[in-house]
Scaffold this motif. Structure first.
Motif, PDB file in Angstrom:
ATOM      1  N   ALA A   1      -0.660  -5.607   4.764  1.00 10.00           N
ATOM      2  CA  ALA A   1      -1.351  -4.700   3.846  1.00 10.00           C
ATOM      3  C   ALA A   1      -1.224  -3.255   4.321  1.00 10.00           C
ATOM      4  O   ALA A   1      -1.077  -2.331   3.511  1.00 10.00           O
ATOM      5  CB  ALA A   1      -2.819  -5.096   3.721  1.00 10.00           C
TER       6      ALA A   1
ATOM      7  N   GLU B   1       1.879  -1.418   3.305  1.00  7.94           N
ATOM      8  CA  GLU B   1       1.841  -0.872   1.941  1.00  7.94           C
ATOM      9  C   GLU B   1       0.882   0.299   1.853  1.00  7.94           C
ATOM     10  O   GLU B   1       1.228   1.373   1.373  1.00  7.94           O
ATOM     11  CB  GLU B   1       1.413  -1.962   0.966  1.00  7.94           C
ATOM     12  CG  GLU B   1       1.240  -1.469  -0.463  1.00  7.94           C
ATOM     13  CD  GLU B   1       0.694  -2.553  -1.385  1.00  7.94           C
ATOM     14  OE1 GLU B   1       0.478  -2.249  -2.572  1.00  7.94           O
ATOM     15  OE2 GLU B   1       0.472  -3.675  -0.906  1.00  7.94           O
ATOM     16  N   ARG B   2      -0.344   0.096   2.337  1.00  6.83           N
ATOM     17  CA  ARG B   2      -1.359   1.126   2.205  1.00  6.83           C
ATOM     18  C   ARG B   2      -1.109   2.306   3.126  1.00  6.83           C
ATOM     19  O   ARG B   2      -1.558   3.404   2.863  1.00  6.83           O
ATOM     20  CB  ARG B   2      -2.741   0.529   2.506  1.00  6.83           C
ATOM     21  CG  ARG B   2      -3.241  -0.431   1.455  1.00  6.83           C
ATOM     22  CD  ARG B   2      -3.853   0.305   0.263  1.00  6.83           C
ATOM     23  NE  ARG B   2      -2.896   1.054  -0.514  1.00  6.83           N
ATOM     24  CZ  ARG B   2      -2.142   0.539  -1.452  1.00  6.83           C
ATOM     25  NH1 ARG B   2      -2.202  -0.735  -1.725  1.00  6.83           N
ATOM     26  NH2 ARG B   2      -1.291   1.301  -2.135  1.00  6.83           N
TER      27      ARG B   2
ATOM     28  N   GLY C   1      -4.007   4.024  -2.458  1.00  9.97           N
ATOM     29  CA  GLY C   1      -4.331   2.963  -3.406  1.00  9.97           C
ATOM     30  C   GLY C   1      -5.255   1.938  -2.781  1.00  9.97           C
ATOM     31  O   GLY C   1      -5.823   2.161  -1.710  1.00  9.97           O
ATOM     32  N   GLU C   2      -5.394   0.803  -3.448  1.00  7.02           N
ATOM     33  CA  GLU C   2      -6.300  -0.242  -2.999  1.00  7.02           C
ATOM     34  C   GLU C   2      -5.563  -1.571  -2.913  1.00  7.02           C
ATOM     35  O   GLU C   2      -4.632  -1.832  -3.665  1.00  7.02           O
ATOM     36  CB  GLU C   2      -7.485  -0.385  -3.973  1.00  7.02           C
ATOM     37  CG  GLU C   2      -8.308   0.876  -4.146  1.00  7.02           C
ATOM     38  CD  GLU C   2      -9.470   0.671  -5.111  1.00  7.02           C
ATOM     39  OE1 GLU C   2      -9.729  -0.490  -5.480  1.00  7.02           O
ATOM     40  OE2 GLU C   2     -10.096   1.667  -5.488  1.00  7.02           O
ATOM     41  N   SER C   3      -6.000  -2.406  -1.976  1.00  7.41           N
ATOM     42  CA  SER C   3      -5.483  -3.762  -1.879  1.00  7.41           C
ATOM     43  C   SER C   3      -6.537  -4.622  -1.193  1.00  7.41           C
ATOM     44  O   SER C   3      -7.447  -4.116  -0.537  1.00  7.41           O
ATOM     45  CB  SER C   3      -4.162  -3.809  -1.099  1.00  7.41           C
ATOM     46  OG  SER C   3      -4.328  -3.284   0.206  1.00  7.41           O
ATOM     47  N   THR C   4      -6.416  -5.930  -1.359  1.00  3.02           N
ATOM     48  CA  THR C   4      -7.363  -6.875  -0.769  1.00  3.02           C
ATOM     49  C   THR C   4      -6.575  -7.928  -0.003  1.00  3.02           C
ATOM     50  O   THR C   4      -5.542  -8.407  -0.463  1.00  3.02           O
ATOM     51  CB  THR C   4      -8.216  -7.557  -1.845  1.00  3.02           C
ATOM     52  OG1 THR C   4      -8.930  -6.557  -2.589  1.00  3.02           O
ATOM     53  CG2 THR C   4      -9.229  -8.505  -1.226  1.00  3.02           C
ATOM     54  N   VAL C   5      -7.056  -8.269   1.191  1.00  2.00           N
ATOM     55  CA  VAL C   5      -6.371  -9.260   2.013  1.00  2.00           C
ATOM     56  C   VAL C   5      -7.415 -10.176   2.645  1.00  2.00           C
ATOM     57  O   VAL C   5      -8.549  -9.767   2.892  1.00  2.00           O
ATOM     58  CB  VAL C   5      -5.516  -8.573   3.105  1.00  2.00           C
ATOM     59  CG1 VAL C   5      -6.401  -7.793   4.056  1.00  2.00           C
ATOM     60  CG2 VAL C   5      -4.664  -9.574   3.862  1.00  2.00           C
TER      61      VAL C   5
ATOM     62  N   ARG D   1     -11.130  -5.303   1.990  1.00  2.00           N
ATOM     63  CA  ARG D   1     -10.663  -4.428   0.914  1.00  2.00           C
ATOM     64  C   ARG D   1     -10.255  -3.101   1.526  1.00  2.00           C
ATOM     65  O   ARG D   1     -11.043  -2.451   2.216  1.00  2.00           O
ATOM     66  CB  ARG D   1     -11.759  -4.218  -0.127  1.00  2.00           C
ATOM     67  CG  ARG D   1     -11.372  -3.299  -1.278  1.00  2.00           C
ATOM     68  CD  ARG D   1     -12.432  -3.316  -2.365  1.00  2.00           C
ATOM     69  NE  ARG D   1     -12.140  -2.357  -3.412  1.00  2.00           N
ATOM     70  CZ  ARG D   1     -12.616  -1.110  -3.441  1.00  2.00           C
ATOM     71  NH1 ARG D   1     -13.410  -0.694  -2.463  1.00  2.00           N
ATOM     72  NH2 ARG D   1     -12.318  -0.299  -4.427  1.00  2.00           N
TER      73      ARG D   1
END
Length: 389
Positions: free
Chosen positions: A186, A189-190, A195-199, A211
């Protein structure tokens, strides 16, 4: 100009230098939706839509700015609050401003918060009473009782609030020493793109939902805010059969798919169906039937090797998912299953319980349903052979 007419762009350009305040419309996500500022003001001249308001805070005043933002989010339309915060101007220097925020989330045009900044003349940072950084972080943690970490793009923690320390327990020392390598995909990418992402993280036998919200600009992410939630119990309930505690059908399919994707030819599935279980339910009732199923689950747990998975996929149907199970090991596992169930069925609550087994091995290109279907067909062939015999 007639009433209702907009100011002409040329006139607006002449008037901008006379503005004494910068005005922003900030959305619920903390991003600037519109701005009006003098050329040398905080946002400078031009469109800054889509940038985060936190980008303009002095690093030492970031906690104070976050605290004001958190307070504003919890208010009703019409609320107004303010604070003194150093903010970056168009030329890159910082100046102290009185930042006033007004809640206009009910306005169909603005749909956010109006932030006004008034420069404080003669501001001296040595005379400005700034609360201790730790006190600000503690205050923020109290205002938002959620586990929060601020990490750099490489996963190193910049701060960990008290809720996160409580959640992570002893693991917080390891976190501070080596970061969270589980976040590496993650972060890749981040760490480069806002932006946002969840793992999902698995730490110390627990499942945490992380998050990530990265702050900065494309290619120049400065830090990432991580919120953590312990979802161990929710995950367990979603993935396990409530009666036997074994993985349920969804969990078995997920694990089988993962193993098939890794090495399909090394995967073996054993399909187990209880014979005579319906008669137990009919004769003794469902309460006794439930106890029998729990006994069966214990027998099957004892039959697995390390690394094998056994789950309940139906009423009286169970499945083993095994890696590298040769013919000798297959015979050994099958014997442990039948011997264990024969012993348990000798009790008054489980008369007549036997088991039919079907086996299928993975093939390249198989899905979990392909292998399960072949194992099911194999099981029914064994059941018919027993009945004929």
């Amino acid at each position: 100009m007639a009433d209702g007419e907009c100011i002409e762009p040329a006139v607006l350009a002449r008037l901008l230098p006379y503005l004494t305040e910068s005005i922003m419309v900030i959305g619920l996500d903390g991003k600037v939706r519109a701005n009006l500022a003098p050329p040398g003001g905080i946002l400078g001249q031009g469109d800054r839509q889509g940038t985060s308001v936190f980008e303009y805070f002095h690093p030492d005043d970031m906690a104070a700015g976050m605290e004001l933002a958190v307070s504003a989010r919890d208010t009703e339309p019409g609320w107004q609050g303010s604070g003194v915060i150093r903010m970056r101007k168009a030329d890159g220097t910082y100046e102290a401003y009185e930042l006033t925020v007004v809640n206009h989330t009910d306005d169909p045009v603005l749909q956010g918060f109006v932030a006004r900044t008034r420069s404080i003349d003669g501001y001296d940072t040595s005379e400005y009473s700034v609360p201790d950084h730790d006190e600000l972080i503690e205050s923020l943690a109290e205002a938002v009782p959620v586990a929060i970490m601020l990490i750099d793009p490489f996963g190193e923690p910049l701060f960990v609030n008290r809720a996160a320390v409580t959640l992570l327990g002893a693991e917080v020392d390891e976190l501070r020493a080596r970061g969270l390598p589980e976040l590496a995909p993650a972060l890749a990418e981040r760490g480069a793109q806002p932006g946002e992402s969840t793992v999902e993280l698995r730490l110390g036998g627990r499942v945490l939902c992380a998050r990530l919200v990265s702050r900065g600009r494309p290619g120049r992410v400065a830090s990432i805010v991580v919120t953590l939630e312990d979802v161990t119990e929710l995950t367990r309930r979603a993935n396990h059969d409530p009666l036997t505690g074994l993985p349920n059908r969804a969990a078995v399919l997920d694990e089988l798919n993962a193993r098939l994707a890794d090495a399909p030819s090394g995967v073996t599935v054993i399909y187990c169906d209880l014979d005579g279980f319906k008669l137990v339910n009919d004769r003794f009732g469902h309460a006794v039937g439930d106890r029998v199923l729990m006994q069966v689950a214990e027998v099957l747990r004892g039959a697995v090797r390390e690394g094998d998975l056994v789950g309940r996929i139906g009423g009286d149907e169970f499945v083993f998912v095994c890696n590298d199970l040769d013919d000798v090991a297959l015979t050994s596992v099958s014997e442990r299953i039948t011997r264990g169930l024969t012993m348990s069925s000798s009790s008054p609550e489980g008369p007549g319980i036997t088991v039919s087994l079907g086996v299928a091995r993975g093939r390249p290109g198989d899905t979990s349903r392909d292998v399960l279907h072949r194992a099911d067909v194999s099981m029914y062939a064994a059941k018919r052979a027993t009945e004929v015999g």
